[in-house]
Design a protein around this motif. Structure first.
Motif, mmCIF file in Angstrom:
data_model
loop_
_atom_site.group_PDB
_atom_site.id
_atom_site.type_symbol
_atom_site.label_atom_id
_atom_site.label_comp_id
_atom_site.label_asym_id
_atom_site.label_seq_id
_atom_site.Cartn_x
_atom_site.Cartn_y
_atom_site.Cartn_z
ATOM 1 N N ALA A 4 69.027 47.067 46.177
ATOM 2 C CA ALA A 4 69.242 48.513 46.251
ATOM 3 C C ALA A 4 70.005 48.942 45.020
ATOM 4 O O ALA A 4 71.005 48.325 44.647
ATOM 5 N N LEU A 82 63.130 60.178 52.313
ATOM 6 C CA LEU A 82 62.893 58.740 52.183
ATOM 7 C C LEU A 82 61.435 58.552 51.793
ATOM 8 O O LEU A 82 60.530 58.869 52.569
ATOM 9 N N VAL A 108 65.976 58.587 48.740
ATOM 10 C CA VAL A 108 65.891 57.128 48.619
ATOM 11 C C VAL A 108 64.428 56.761 48.440
ATOM 12 O O VAL A 108 63.565 57.186 49.218
ATOM 13 N N ALA A 110 61.622 53.544 48.069
ATOM 14 C CA ALA A 110 61.451 52.138 48.438
ATOM 15 C C ALA A 110 60.056 51.678 48.041
ATOM 16 O O ALA A 110 59.073 52.408 48.237
ATOM 17 N N ILE A 135 65.270 51.118 46.549
ATOM 18 C CA ILE A 135 65.350 49.892 47.344
ATOM 19 C C ILE A 135 64.077 49.092 47.144
ATOM 20 O O ILE A 135 62.970 49.628 47.272
ATOM 21 N N LEU A 146 64.649 50.139 56.790
ATOM 22 C CA LEU A 146 65.605 51.127 57.294
ATOM 23 C C LEU A 146 67.030 50.585 57.296
ATOM 24 O O LEU A 146 67.984 51.338 57.067
ATOM 25 N N VAL A 149 68.126 51.052 53.817
ATOM 26 C CA VAL A 149 68.422 52.468 53.575
ATOM 27 C C VAL A 149 69.800 52.807 54.103
ATOM 28 O O VAL A 149 70.607 53.474 53.426
#
Length: 278
Positions: A4, A82, A108, A110, A135, A146, A149
Motif C-alpha cells: 500500500a 475505491l 484508493v 487497487a 494498493i 478490503l 483498504v
C-alpha cells in the motif's frame, strides 16, 4: 504481500515485470493510445483489432463512462472512492475527476498488475485537501483487498463509498466466482448511499465479434467472459439502479462528447450501470 502506498510514500519495492507475454492492462493502454505496452501486447492487440476493429472505440467509451459516473457521484456528495482494477494510469484519472469537483475527495486504487505499481505516483498526486492511496492486491481475494483498504486508512468503509469495478469483472470467469466476489465487496460496504459502478464486456450487441475477441484474449493467456444483460444485472442485486439503469456505456447519461463521437452499442460492446445502496 500487499503493498500500500499513499501520497506521502514512494512505492519503494522492486517490481518484476513479465514483458514477454501480452497483458490485458497493457493491451487496454494500447487501445487508448498509450505508450506503456510492449511488442507482445501490440501483437495481441493487432490480433484483437483484426476481429474486433472497434476495440479502441470501446476502450475510449469505457473510459468516458468512468469520467461521467465519477463526476455524477462527486456532484451528489460522495467523497470516498475505491477503484479496483485500476489499470495503467491515464489522465484524467478517477481522483482528478472527483477532486476537480470536491477537493476533499479520498480515493484508493487497487490492482494486481505490477506495472501499475511502477506508475503509482501518477495515482498519488492528490489535491492538498484530499488523499489518494494505491494498493497492490487481487480482486479474486476481496476480503484481502478490503482489509488492505482499511489498513491504508485513507477511506472509512463505515461511511459511503463509491466502488468502481470498471472493465474488470469480465476478466473473472464464473469458475473464479465473479458474482460471489461482488457480493463480498458489497457486504463490506454497508453504509447507505454507497455506490457500485460497473462496466462489463457483453455479447449482446455484436455476438460474433465478442466471441472472436474473447478467443484472441484466451489464446494470449487471458480468459475473458462476456456476460449478457441478465448476468450483468446479478452484480447489482439488492441495490437500487440509478437512471438510466443498465445500458451500453455510451448511453449512460451521455454528454456532448458522447454526441460528438456517436459510438454505437455494438462499437462499445459494454454495459454500464451505477447502483446505490439503500
Amino acid at each position: 504481500m500487499t503493498k500500500a502506498t499513499t501520497g506521502r510514500d514512494e512505492p519503494g519495492v522492486e517490481v518484476t515485470l513479465d514483458i514477454h507475454r501480452p497483458h490485458s492492462a497493457r493491451m487496454y493502454d494500447f487501445f487508448l493510445g498509450g505508450t506503456t505496452n510492449f511488442e507482445p501486447d501490440r501483437v495481441a492487440a493487432a490480433q484483437t483489432l483484426a476481429v474486433f476493429p472497434n476495440a479502441p472505440v470501446a476502450a475510449r467509451a469505457n473510459r468516458a463512462f468512468m469520467h461521467r459516473t465519477t463526476r455524477m457521484l462527486a456532484q451528489s456528495g460522495v467523497t470516498q472512492f475505491l477503484d479496483i482494477g485500476t489499470g495503467i494510469p491515464t489522465s484524467p484519472n478517477l481522483h482528478e475527476i472527483a477532486q476537480a469537483i470536491n477537493p476533499t475527495c479520498r480515493v484508493v486504487y487497487a490492482d494486481n498488475d505490477p506495472i501499475v505499481l511502477t506508475h503509482a505516483q501518477a495515482l498519488l498526486r492528490s489535491s492538498k485537501e484530499g488523499r489518494t492511496a494505491y494498493i497492490q492486491a487481487d480482486v479474486r481475494d476481496p476480503e484481502h483487498v478490503l482489509d488492505a483498504v482499511a489498513t491504508a486508512g485513507v477511506i472509512d468503509l463505515r461511511r459511503p463509498v463509491a466502488l468502481s469495478l470498471n472493465a474488470l469483472l469480465h476478466f473473472v470467469p464464473d469458475g473464479d466466482g465473479a458474482h460471489e466476489i461482488a457480493e463480498v465487496l458489497k457486504g463490506r460496504i454497508r453504509a447507505s448511499g454507497s455506490a457500485l459502478v460497473i462496466s462489463h464486456f457483453t455479447p449482446d450487441f455484436a455476438p460474433r465479434d465478442a466471441a472472436r475477441a474473447a478467443r484472441v484474449y484466451r489464446e494470449a493467456g487471458t480468459i475473458v467472459q462476456a456476460r449478457t444483460l441478465t448476468e450483468f444485472a446479478r452484480f447489482f442485486t439488492g441495490w437500487d439502479l440509478a437512471d438510466p439503469g443498465m445500458v451500453a456505456t455510451p448511453r449512460w447519461r451521455p454528454d456532448a462528447e458522447c454526441a460528438r463521437r456517436a459510438v454505437s452499442d455494438a462499437d462499445a460492446s459494454c454495459y454500464g450501470a451505477v447502483a446505490i445502496r439503500p
